[in-house]
Scaffold this active site. Structure first.
Site, PDB file in Angstrom:
ATOM      1  N   THR A 247       6.617  -3.537  38.334  1.00 48.31           N
ATOM      2  CA  THR A 247       5.555  -2.951  39.146  1.00 48.31           C
ATOM      3  C   THR A 247       4.467  -2.417  38.234  1.00 48.31           C
ATOM      4  O   THR A 247       4.776  -1.840  37.181  1.00 48.31           O
ATOM      5  CB  THR A 247       6.072  -1.805  40.052  1.00 48.31           C
ATOM      6  OG1 THR A 247       4.957  -1.046  40.526  1.00 48.31           O
ATOM      7  CG2 THR A 247       6.997  -0.856  39.306  1.00 48.31           C
TER       8      THR A 247
ATOM      9  N   SER B 270       0.836  -1.204   0.000  1.00 52.12           N
ATOM     10  CA  SER B 270       0.000   0.000   0.000  1.00 52.12           C
ATOM     11  C   SER B 270       0.872   1.256   0.000  1.00 52.12           C
ATOM     12  O   SER B 270       0.591   2.228  -0.696  1.00 52.12           O
ATOM     13  CB  SER B 270      -0.894   0.036   1.240  1.00 52.12           C
ATOM     14  OG  SER B 270      -1.580  -1.173   1.392  1.00 52.12           O
TER      15      SER B 270
ATOM     16  N   ASP C  58       1.506  -8.806  11.091  1.00 52.03           N
ATOM     17  CA  ASP C  58       2.705  -9.660  10.968  1.00 52.03           C
ATOM     18  C   ASP C  58       3.987  -9.014  11.479  1.00 52.03           C
ATOM     19  O   ASP C  58       4.999  -9.676  11.620  1.00 52.03           O
ATOM     20  CB  ASP C  58       2.945 -10.043   9.494  1.00 52.03           C
ATOM     21  CG  ASP C  58       1.845 -10.921   8.938  1.00 52.03           C
ATOM     22  OD1 ASP C  58       1.139 -11.539   9.746  1.00 52.03           O
ATOM     23  OD2 ASP C  58       1.678 -10.967   7.709  1.00 52.03           O
TER      24      ASP C  58
ATOM     25  N   ARG D 252     -21.598   7.875  38.027  1.00 50.40           N
ATOM     26  CA  ARG D 252     -21.306   6.610  38.709  1.00 50.40           C
ATOM     27  C   ARG D 252     -19.807   6.584  38.966  1.00 50.40           C
ATOM     28  O   ARG D 252     -19.027   7.161  38.214  1.00 50.40           O
ATOM     29  CB  ARG D 252     -21.681   5.404  37.836  1.00 50.40           C
ATOM     30  CG  ARG D 252     -23.166   5.263  37.558  1.00 50.40           C
ATOM     31  CD  ARG D 252     -23.939   4.793  38.793  1.00 50.40           C
ATOM     32  NE  ARG D 252     -25.346   4.565  38.502  1.00 50.40           N
ATOM     33  CZ  ARG D 252     -26.282   5.495  38.516  1.00 50.40           C
ATOM     34  NH1 ARG D 252     -25.947   6.757  38.769  1.00 50.40           N
ATOM     35  NH2 ARG D 252     -27.546   5.195  38.275  1.00 50.40           N
TER      36      ARG D 252
END
Length: 780
Positions: free
Chosen positions: A528, A120, A165, A655
């Site tokens: 961590t 492309s 890929d 909420r």
């Protein structure tokens, strides 16, 4: 220091940007499309969708449509590409490109953002080179005005690589690769439980016709017994080698075998190796119950991972900046990732190198092919080779060094993969490996035992910490730890953990004056979820936590969309470090993220409420706000929830959700398995080198008391670097347990821009077109 450069000076007024996706689809393409559209509109350019890739450009009409801010709402979490992608034969002909040029000129588009693979992008570059000639021909045919030739004199092209890929040279990761790995690892984890129950062998075929990246990394991430990839075919007689490895593993009480085959796998004579062929071989030679699973298009599907969303969003914004700065002299470029940096590279240099890989494979120059794939690919291959093959006792070197491994701090997904890697690399190097249970506290109590190659089998996919981990620092146990080190004759130490591990190494380093036992090489690997360790851009476990946050936010957004006019406030972990909140907000498409590093007051909270009130008047009637747990002492999650509820009365309701410890749990993501495996392997190899350097033959012992013998191994921009922990003290805010400077804060404006806030964005790092670095040997 060069002056900082801000993108406000770049205006898109009067410019038109076309965005298209082409070739095979990949998860994350929508995040890239969203970023291009919103950044383009933000800088006041017109932005157009080009539907169905190049086919839509050739057909024109309704395939080229101007878009608004809301056009890309709710697509961030959608897999595939919402603007469609199609293979287009017409664009390969000059006649087709003539039609495409005519359709672009009619809309005034002279800036193209192409998201696709190398085919492309090559097509886009040819189109750019022919542009002037095409316009002249269109003017001669009377299809466009003569003045249009001057007005639309040149075409700017910027590419982003969307391919699961990871087969494009010049970038460490292409958009979609990480998500495809998520799909593969989900399947492998599920298959492992059934394989174990029946003592089966599974042959898994994954995508990758010309590139073995998916096969190689998934093999590394699940500890596969054998892998077949096109760049590194097995040597003559591989059948015997594979069967003997499988039977050795079974003899070591391993109840299952996993073999991963890339669809483009070949032998050293360039003949294909198929999954069926491998299965038949195992059945005939070994008589094992063997099954084949071909993953196929499952790998292209599903929602994009947090990594892909952030990568695509960064690249999309960078692509718009590159288009705005483009001149007739600027070559078509591709926005790519190098380590942790977004960089621009000349498109055709990358394409050329990608094609050279295939030429090297065709010419049986396989070592060149591996090198051309890049540093990351080569490291993955070398690490896999070291970890998958257990050498016989006779083949192993004997160093007589004892190396201890321990986990310190809170659990983080990926710690076990790091321990497995360290143990196996250490054994391969000829050391005796010791595992310490329950961190420094366990060390002081003598919870130390030798650990063997087979003991860590199957650890890569396990969450938490199998060794056990505690936050206790060594300071109060120094004498007892020194005594245990003497008893077990520990010559080197690998600590895998978070901020406590860093503090622990500083304490051990300071105690060297008093205790000779601590005068040994020591290295720390950051692990961590908070990602708050100085000296490293990434920590093991942070990616898994980020995916948990993103998945939860996706579900919450769906709930909010269903009920309409609802705003959710979500509290994330991280201590004082806002990494999870900020990056989670970027990956989930949140409206705001409150973090400790960027102070906020009641005026900002009010502005956010007003922003959401305006948003409720549009078609996007939902809101998402993230808050880091320690972002403010007084503006707590409850306070913000109550403020929003009160101020939003009659417009939206609220909420709240505290995510809590689910962010520390779960199976590690492919990124954390791979990162943990590679960084830990590098750490042990460094310890081996230091042990040789520091061994005093006359005294018969290891003695190391220099600063550079206690290091932290971290990812800095583009490289893994060993840094003495003492030197990192100046970079650390010890009160809040965070680094003084954090790279991800530069991405904060990105989140705000994509949520429609006016902000300042430092683009000092952008704009430099670099060149593709080719490996020396492969050039020769």
């Amino acid at each position: 220091m060069p002056d900082k450069k801000f993108f406000e000076n770049l205006s898109g007024k009067g410019k038109a940007i076309g965005v298209l996706t082409s070739g095979g689809d990949a998860q994350g393409m929508n995040a890239a499309v969203r970023a291009v559209v919103r950044m383009g509109i933000y800088v006041e350019a017109k932005v157009y969708f080009i539907y169905e890739g190049y086919q839509g450009m050739v057909d024109g009409g309704d395939n080229i449509v101007e878009v608004t801010w809301e056009s890309v709402s709710s697509i961030l979490q959608v897999g595939g590409t919402v603007i469609g992608s199609a293979r287009c034969k017409a664009f390969r002909t000059r006649e087709g490109r003539l039609k495409a040029a005519c359709n672009l000129v009619k809309c005034g588009i002279t800036n193209l953002c192409v998201i696709g693979g190398d085919g492309s992008l090559t097509g886009a570059n040819l189109f750019r080179e022919e542009w002037n000639g095409l316009l002249e021909e269109l003017a001669q045919n009377g299809e466009i005005e003569k003045g249009a030739i001057k007005k639309y004199a040149y075409l700017n092209i910027v590419g982003m690589v969307g391919s699961i890929d990871n087969d494009f040279c010049g970038t460490d990761m292409t958009i979609g690769t990480d998500s495809a790995l998520h799909r593969i690892i989900e399947v492998v984890d599920a298959i492992m439980t059934t394989a174990q129950s029946h003592q089966r062998t599974f042959v898994l075929e994954v995508m990758g016709r010309h590139c073995g990246y998916l096969a190689l990394v998934s093999a590394l991430a699940c500890g596969a017994d054998y892998v077949f990839i096109p760049e590194y075919p097995p040597e003559e007689g591989w059948e015997d080698h594979m069967c003997s490895r499988l039977s050795e593993n079974r003899a070591r009480k391993k109840r299952l075998n996993i073999i991963i085959v890339a669809e483009g796998a070949i032998d050293c004579h360039n003949q294909p190796i198929t999954s069926e062929q491998v299965k038949d071989l195992v059945v005939q030679r070994l008589g094992y119950d063997t099954r084949v699973t071909i993953l196929g298009h499952v790998q292209r599907g599903g929602t994009p991972s947090a990594f892909d969303r952030i990568l695509a969003s960064r690249m999309g914004v960078e692509a718009v900046l590159a288009l705005l700065e483009g001149t007739p002299e600027t070559p078509a470029c591709v926005v790519s990732l190098s380590g942790n940096q977004a960089v621009r590279l000349p498109l055709m240099e990358c394409v050329q190198m990608t094609q050279d890989v295939q030429k090297a494979m065709d010419g049986k120059r396989f070592s060149d092919a591996v090198q051309l794939r890049g540093r990351s690919f080569e490291n993955n291959l070398n690490t896999y080779k070291l970890l998958s093959t257990k050498r016989t006792a006779a083949d192993l070197p004997k160093t007589n060094f004892n190396v201890a491994v321990l986990n310190v701090g809170a659990p983080a997904a990926g710690m076990n993969a790091a321990v497995r890697s360290a143990v196996r690399i250490g054994i391969t190097e000829g050391h005796k490996m010791f595992a310490v249970t329950d961190g420094f506290e366990g060390f002081s109590r003598g919870l130390i035992k030798e650990i063997s190659w087979g003991d860590v089998g199957g650890w890569t996919g396990q969450g938490g910490s199998i060794l056990g981990t505690k936050r206790a620092l060594p300071g109060k146990y120094l004498e007892k730890i020194a005594e245990q080190m003497r008893t077990h004759n520990i010559n080197a130490l690998l600590v895998i953990g978070g901020f406590e591990a860093y503090l622990g190494l500083l304490e051990l380093s300071a105690a060297r004056e008093k205790f000779d036992e601590f005068c040994i090489p020591m290295v720390m690997v950051p692990a961590t979820v908070s990602n708050n360790v100085p000296g490293s851009d990434f920590s093991i476990g942070a990616d898994t936590a980020l995916n948990t946050i993103t998945d939860t936010c996706d579900r919450i957004k769906l709930s909010a969309s269903g009920t309409k006019r609802r705003v959710f406030i979500i509290e994330t972990m991280g201590g004082y470090c806002g990494y999870l909140a900020n990056m989670g907000a970027l990956a989930a498409g949140a409206d705001a993220a409150y973090i400790f590093e960027e102070k906020f007051d009641i005026r900002e909270l009010q502005a956010n409420v007003e922003h959401l009130t305006e948003k409720m008047k549009t078609s996007i009637q939902r809101g998402l706000v993230l808050r880091n747990e320690n972002s403010s002492e007084n503006y707590t999650t409850d306070f913000i929830y109550q403020l929003y509820s009160e101020e939003g009365k009659g417009v939206f309701d609220c909420r709240k959700n505290v995510l809590g410890h689910m962010q520390q749990g779960g199976a590690p993501s492919p990124f954390d398995r791979n990162f943990g495996t590679k960084i830990s392997a590098k750490a042990v190899l460094w310890l081996s080198k230091k042990l040789k350097e520091c061994y005093r033959r006359d005294e018969g012992r290891v003695f190391a008391n220099t600063e550079d013998s206690v290091c932290l191994l971290g990812m800095r921009r583009r490289n893994l670097i060993f840094q003495p922990v003492v030197q990192l003290k100046d970079e650390t805010d010890f009160v809040h347990r965070i680094p003084r400077e954090q790279w991800w804060l530069k991405l904060r404006p990105l989140m705000k821009i994509l949520a429609k806030y006016k902000t300042s964005y430092d683009v000092s790092d952008s704009g430099q077109l670099e060149h593709v670095l080719r490996p020396k040997q492969a050039e020769a």
